[in-house]
Write an enzyme that holds these catalytic residues in place. Structure first.
Site, PDB file in Angstrom:
ATOM      1  N   TYR A  33       0.833  -1.203   0.000  1.00  9.86           N
ATOM      2  CA  TYR A  33       0.000   0.000   0.000  1.00  9.86           C
ATOM      3  C   TYR A  33       0.862   1.244   0.000  1.00  9.86           C
ATOM      4  CZ  TYR A  33       0.829   1.019   4.968  1.00  9.86           C
ATOM      5  OH  TYR A  33       1.396   1.352   6.174  1.00  9.86           O
ATOM      6  N   ARG A  52       8.526   4.341  -4.274  1.00 10.13           N
ATOM      7  CA  ARG A  52       8.552   3.343  -3.205  1.00 10.13           C
ATOM      8  C   ARG A  52       7.568   2.215  -3.493  1.00 10.13           C
ATOM      9  NH1 ARG A  52       7.499   5.314   2.865  1.00 10.13           N
ATOM     10  NH2 ARG A  52       5.407   5.633   2.007  1.00 10.13           N
ATOM     11  N   ARG A 101      -7.596 -21.127  -1.461  1.00  6.72           N
ATOM     12  CA  ARG A 101      -6.641 -20.571  -0.485  1.00  6.72           C
ATOM     13  C   ARG A 101      -5.357 -21.391  -0.504  1.00  6.72           C
ATOM     14  NH1 ARG A 101      -4.926 -20.986   4.731  1.00  6.72           N
ATOM     15  NH2 ARG A 101      -4.481 -18.996   5.811  1.00  6.72           N
ATOM     16  N   LYS A 149       6.593  -1.958   2.095  1.00  8.99           N
ATOM     17  CA  LYS A 149       5.377  -1.352   2.670  1.00  8.99           C
ATOM     18  C   LYS A 149       4.198  -2.319   2.522  1.00  8.99           C
ATOM     19  CE  LYS A 149       3.114   3.177   3.113  1.00  8.99           C
ATOM     20  NZ  LYS A 149       3.487   3.406   4.516  1.00  8.99           N
ATOM     21  N   GLU A 181      11.270   2.832  14.664  1.00  7.89           N
ATOM     22  CA  GLU A 181      10.414   3.869  14.083  1.00  7.89           C
ATOM     23  C   GLU A 181       9.071   3.863  14.805  1.00  7.89           C
ATOM     24  OE1 GLU A 181       9.635   2.912   9.949  1.00  7.89           O
ATOM     25  OE2 GLU A 181       9.670   0.777  10.423  1.00  7.89           O
ATOM     26  N   LEU A 206      10.889   1.251   7.484  1.00  8.66           N
ATOM     27  CA  LEU A 206      10.345   1.662   6.195  1.00  8.66           C
ATOM     28  C   LEU A 206      11.065   2.940   5.758  1.00  8.66           C
ATOM     29  CD1 LEU A 206       8.011   1.168   4.085  1.00  8.66           C
ATOM     30  CD2 LEU A 206       6.792   2.985   5.302  1.00  8.66           C
TER      31      LEU A 206
END
Length: 286
Positions: A33, A52, A101, A149, A181, A206
């Site tokens: 995302y 990114r 799945r 991310k 972070e 990140l």
């Protein structure tokens, strides 16, 4: 009014936006995302976010369903359709919906999924920018590829929930005695010698887009910046502390685990860097 979202080629009311229960983002957090800020109806530092995005999807062999140019068009269309002046544009790419799945990647014929939506938020004149925020510390229990991310955010959810329960705005995560972070932000301190310190980029954090811009803006002004780990004790002994992210820009931290940082009020460095970043954001918005 119901806002407008984008789901796999269609603009739809957010209340009607749906993906399959077999989507691998839903089943496995198999997705990436990004979040870009919007000021005055324009995207802030968007090229950095999309670079990114390309890096993150590349790290997990996930093919974007649209070109970067088309993604920008969709972002701008969402801003227009929602008459968004100040806020955020969220986008998520997953490996799509398979027929069952199965942990391994689908063998072919499955198109990745792209979902985007917007949210209104006052960023520039947020009250917390003037008062500063408090943070708590929690163990960093995340995986070893934090530079990606990923939508797998359960550890951050638990950290942010702990912060909320403690009446704090953010949680700083600790590993081997050092701050990595925040739950959704990059962490900075200003030492007594006026050195801006933030952890260097690696797989442990990140690579924040706002962090990157703030470091560059500080260095352009001949401010001293060191990219290295720091401890909570060092942060509490610092003149100032602050966080950066697309959703808060630069925000002063005035307390850590209930103990005040510096004077316990927003300091001049964080305040100045916020002003510099806002000027940069407005000047480069597209």
């Amino acid at each position: 009014m119901d806002s407008i979202a984008y789901v796999n080629g269609s603009f739809v009311p957010l209340s009607e936006a749906k993906v399959s229960v077999l989507d691998r983002g839903f089943l496995f957090a198999d997705g990436i995302y990004e979040v870009a800020a919007v000021l005055d109806g324009k995207l802030i530092d968007n090229a950095s976010h999309l670079a990114r995005l390309e890096r993150s999807v590349g790290e997990i062999a996930l093919k974007l369903p649209e070109t970067i140019a088309r993604i920008v068009e969709i972002q701008k269309e969402l801003i227009t359709r929602n008459k968004l002046v100040s806020g955020l544009v969220y986008l998520q790419v997953t490996r799509g919906a398979d027929t069952g799945r199965d942990f391994a990647f689908p063998k072919g014929g499955i198109k990745s999924s792209l979902v985007m939506f917007v949210s209104e938020k006052e960023i520039v004149d947020a009250p917390s920018a003037k008062t500063g925020v408090s943070v708590i510390t929690v163990p960093d229990i995340r995986w070893e590829r934090r530079d990606i991310k990923s939508v797998a955010l359960l550890a951050q959810v638990l950290a942010k929930q702990a912060a909320a329960e403690a009446g704090a705005a953010e949680a700083w995560m600790l590993e081997d005695g050092f701050v990595t972070e925040g739950g959704s932000s990059s962490a900075f301190i200003l030492t007594q010698d006026d050195v801006i310190v933030t952890r260097q980029n690696s797989n442990t954090i990140l690579p924040g887009c706002t962090r990157k811009a703030v470091v560059a803006l500080a260095e352009e002004r001949q401010l001293r910046v060191e990219e290295r780990p720091f401890t909570v004790a060092e942060a509490l002994a610092a003149k100032e502390a602050f966080i950066t992210s697309a959703s808060v820009f630069v925000q002063p931290v005035v307390a850590i685990d209930g103990k005040k940082v510096g004077t316990g009020k927003p300091g001049p460095m964080a305040t100045r860097l916020r002003e510099i970043y806002v000027d940069f954001a407005k000047a480069t918005a597209v």
